[in-house]
Scaffold this motif. Structure first.
Motif, PDB file in Angstrom:
ATOM      1  N   GLN B  22       0.975  -1.346   0.030  1.00 50.14           N
ATOM      2  CA  GLN B  22      -0.031  -0.021  -0.054  1.00 50.14           C
ATOM      3  C   GLN B  22       1.016   1.213  -0.029  1.00 50.14           C
ATOM      4  O   GLN B  22       1.817   1.367   0.518  1.00 50.14           O
ATOM      5  CB  GLN B  22      -0.895   0.130   1.391  1.00 50.14           C
ATOM      6  CG  GLN B  22      -1.922  -1.202   1.396  1.00 50.14           C
ATOM      7  CD  GLN B  22      -2.965  -1.174   0.276  1.00 50.14           C
ATOM      8  OE1 GLN B  22      -3.291  -0.347  -0.269  1.00 50.14           O
ATOM      9  NE2 GLN B  22      -3.596  -2.317   0.359  1.00 50.14           N
ATOM     10  N   CYS B  23       0.527   2.064  -0.581  1.00 52.39           N
ATOM     11  CA  CYS B  23       1.034   3.663  -0.716  1.00 52.39           C
ATOM     12  C   CYS B  23       0.000   4.425  -0.761  1.00 52.39           C
ATOM     13  O   CYS B  23      -1.017   4.637  -1.599  1.00 52.39           O
ATOM     14  CB  CYS B  23       1.959   3.618  -2.095  1.00 52.39           C
ATOM     15  SG  CYS B  23       2.674   5.270  -1.967  1.00 52.39           S
ATOM     16  N   THR B  24       0.127   5.747   0.093  1.00 50.58           N
ATOM     17  CA  THR B  24      -0.851   6.970   0.230  1.00 50.58           C
ATOM     18  C   THR B  24       0.056   8.113   0.627  1.00 50.58           C
ATOM     19  O   THR B  24       1.016   8.080   1.332  1.00 50.58           O
ATOM     20  CB  THR B  24      -1.795   6.524   1.095  1.00 50.58           C
ATOM     21  OG1 THR B  24      -2.641   7.648   1.167  1.00 50.58           O
ATOM     22  CG2 THR B  24      -1.243   6.586   2.547  1.00 50.58           C
ATOM     23  N   ARG B  68      -4.947   3.022  -9.931  1.00 51.97           N
ATOM     24  CA  ARG B  68      -4.758   4.492  -9.368  1.00 51.97           C
ATOM     25  C   ARG B  68      -6.376   5.060  -9.492  1.00 51.97           C
ATOM     26  O   ARG B  68      -6.810   5.699 -10.299  1.00 51.97           O
ATOM     27  CB  ARG B  68      -4.082   5.387 -10.060  1.00 51.97           C
ATOM     28  CG  ARG B  68      -3.785   6.779  -9.414  1.00 51.97           C
ATOM     29  CD  ARG B  68      -2.566   6.696  -8.482  1.00 51.97           C
ATOM     30  NE  ARG B  68      -2.605   7.985  -7.899  1.00 51.97           N
ATOM     31  CZ  ARG B  68      -1.614   9.129  -8.599  1.00 51.97           C
ATOM     32  NH1 ARG B  68      -1.222   9.241  -9.664  1.00 51.97           N
ATOM     33  NH2 ARG B  68      -1.810  10.358  -7.782  1.00 51.97           N
ATOM     34  N   GLU B  72      -4.943  10.077  -3.998  1.00 51.22           N
ATOM     35  CA  GLU B  72      -3.870   9.740  -2.725  1.00 51.22           C
ATOM     36  C   GLU B  72      -3.340   8.326  -2.865  1.00 51.22           C
ATOM     37  O   GLU B  72      -2.055   7.963  -2.394  1.00 51.22           O
ATOM     38  CB  GLU B  72      -4.999   9.812  -1.461  1.00 51.22           C
ATOM     39  CG  GLU B  72      -5.255  11.125  -1.077  1.00 51.22           C
ATOM     40  CD  GLU B  72      -6.610  11.621  -2.021  1.00 51.22           C
ATOM     41  OE1 GLU B  72      -6.911  12.588  -2.251  1.00 51.22           O
ATOM     42  OE2 GLU B  72      -7.187  10.695  -2.615  1.00 51.22           O
ATOM     43  N   ASP B  73      -4.074   7.134  -3.304  1.00 50.75           N
ATOM     44  CA  ASP B  73      -3.446   5.984  -3.234  1.00 50.75           C
ATOM     45  C   ASP B  73      -2.904   5.281  -4.273  1.00 50.75           C
ATOM     46  O   ASP B  73      -3.518   5.654  -5.597  1.00 50.75           O
ATOM     47  CB  ASP B  73      -4.647   5.220  -2.899  1.00 50.75           C
ATOM     48  CG  ASP B  73      -5.089   5.567  -1.439  1.00 50.75           C
ATOM     49  OD1 ASP B  73      -6.326   5.982  -1.417  1.00 50.75           O
ATOM     50  OD2 ASP B  73      -4.294   5.778  -0.411  1.00 50.75           O
ATOM     51  N   PRO B  75      -1.487   1.683  -4.735  1.00 47.52           N
ATOM     52  CA  PRO B  75      -1.081   0.239  -4.476  1.00 47.52           C
ATOM     53  C   PRO B  75      -0.380  -0.645  -5.568  1.00 47.52           C
ATOM     54  O   PRO B  75      -0.655  -0.486  -6.797  1.00 47.52           O
ATOM     55  CB  PRO B  75      -2.382  -0.516  -4.050  1.00 47.52           C
ATOM     56  CG  PRO B  75      -3.530   0.315  -4.532  1.00 47.52           C
ATOM     57  CD  PRO B  75      -3.071   1.558  -5.213  1.00 47.52           C
TER      58      PRO B  75
END
Lengths: 111, 114
Positions: B22-24, B68, B72-73, B75
């Motif tokens: 996860q990436c935010t 996407r 914000e996110d 993954p």
């Protein structure tokens, strides 16, 4: 073909012993050269952007310079807190969104 | 601002398992990237995105997928994990594209596939 080559791979310095790191690039129509610092277990952190030959940027004990084929990162009178891996990166000529990173130079400064 | 947040920080997978990194980011950046970093090899771009709903392959996309759906996110999905995917993964974001080059990186996710 690697677009960015950094040397040396590792550099061990005594505190106060100035030195330089090299970043050579092969992209044509350079759109900028970027230096990052990476501490162990952390993500890279932006230091400088250089856009044209002859340009210089400074930050504390670090000074980055740019020629038509390479960039140097000079570390003047380094301190142990300057120990890190220094990465340089360039955008490939055909695409502004991506950066090609060199493998980095790991600098260790001993007190 | 938290900047770029990645989870998990560490993970061990068995061969053939799947997972999502996860990436935010909370900086309202349009551009987001996934890199992997292997010893002595530098950062290699896996996938990138120039905005919600838009993604594209980087240098080493095989074995990975991204989506996407929001600004914000971003993954990163690993399907059928292989030992070659053992690496440290970094998510990054930027306000503008590579013209300015200032990427903001997360602290990384260390993945081991056994």
């Amino acid at each position: 073909e690697d677009q960015v080559t950094q040397s040396p791979e590792a550099l061990r310095l005594q505190e106060g012993e100035s030195s330089s790191l090299n970043c050579s690039y092969t992209v044509s129509g350079l759109r900028g050269l970027f230096w990052y610092r990476q501490d162990p277990g952390k993500g890279p952190e932006f230091l400088f952007t250089l856009y044209s030959a002859g340009e210089e940027k400074e930050k504390e004990r670090l000074k980055a310079t740019l020629t038509k084929k390479e960039s140097f990162l000079h570390i003047t009178a380094p301190k142990p807190e300057d120990s890190a891996t220094y990465l340089c990166a360039v955008p490939p000529g055909s695409n502004d969104y991506k950066l090609s990173f060199g493998a980095g130079t790991t600098v260790t400064v001993r007190a | 601002n938290a900047g770029v947040t990645q989870t998990p920080k560490f993970r061990i997978l068995k061969i053939g398992q799947s997972m999502t990194l996860q990436c935010t980011q909370d900086m309202n950046h349009n551009y987001m990237y996934w890199y992997r970093q292997d010893p002595g090899m530098g950062l290699k771009l896996i996938y990138y995105s120039v905005g919600a709903g838009i993604t594209d392959k980087g240098e080493v996309p095989n074995g990975y997928n991204v989506s996407r759906s929001t600004t914000e996110d971003f993954p990163l999905r690993l399907e059928l994990a292989a030992p070659s995917q053992t690496s440290v993964y970094f998510c990054a974001s930027s306000y503008e594209g590579g013209v300015t080059g200032e990427l903001f990186f997360g602290e990384g996710s260390r993945l081991t596939v056994l």
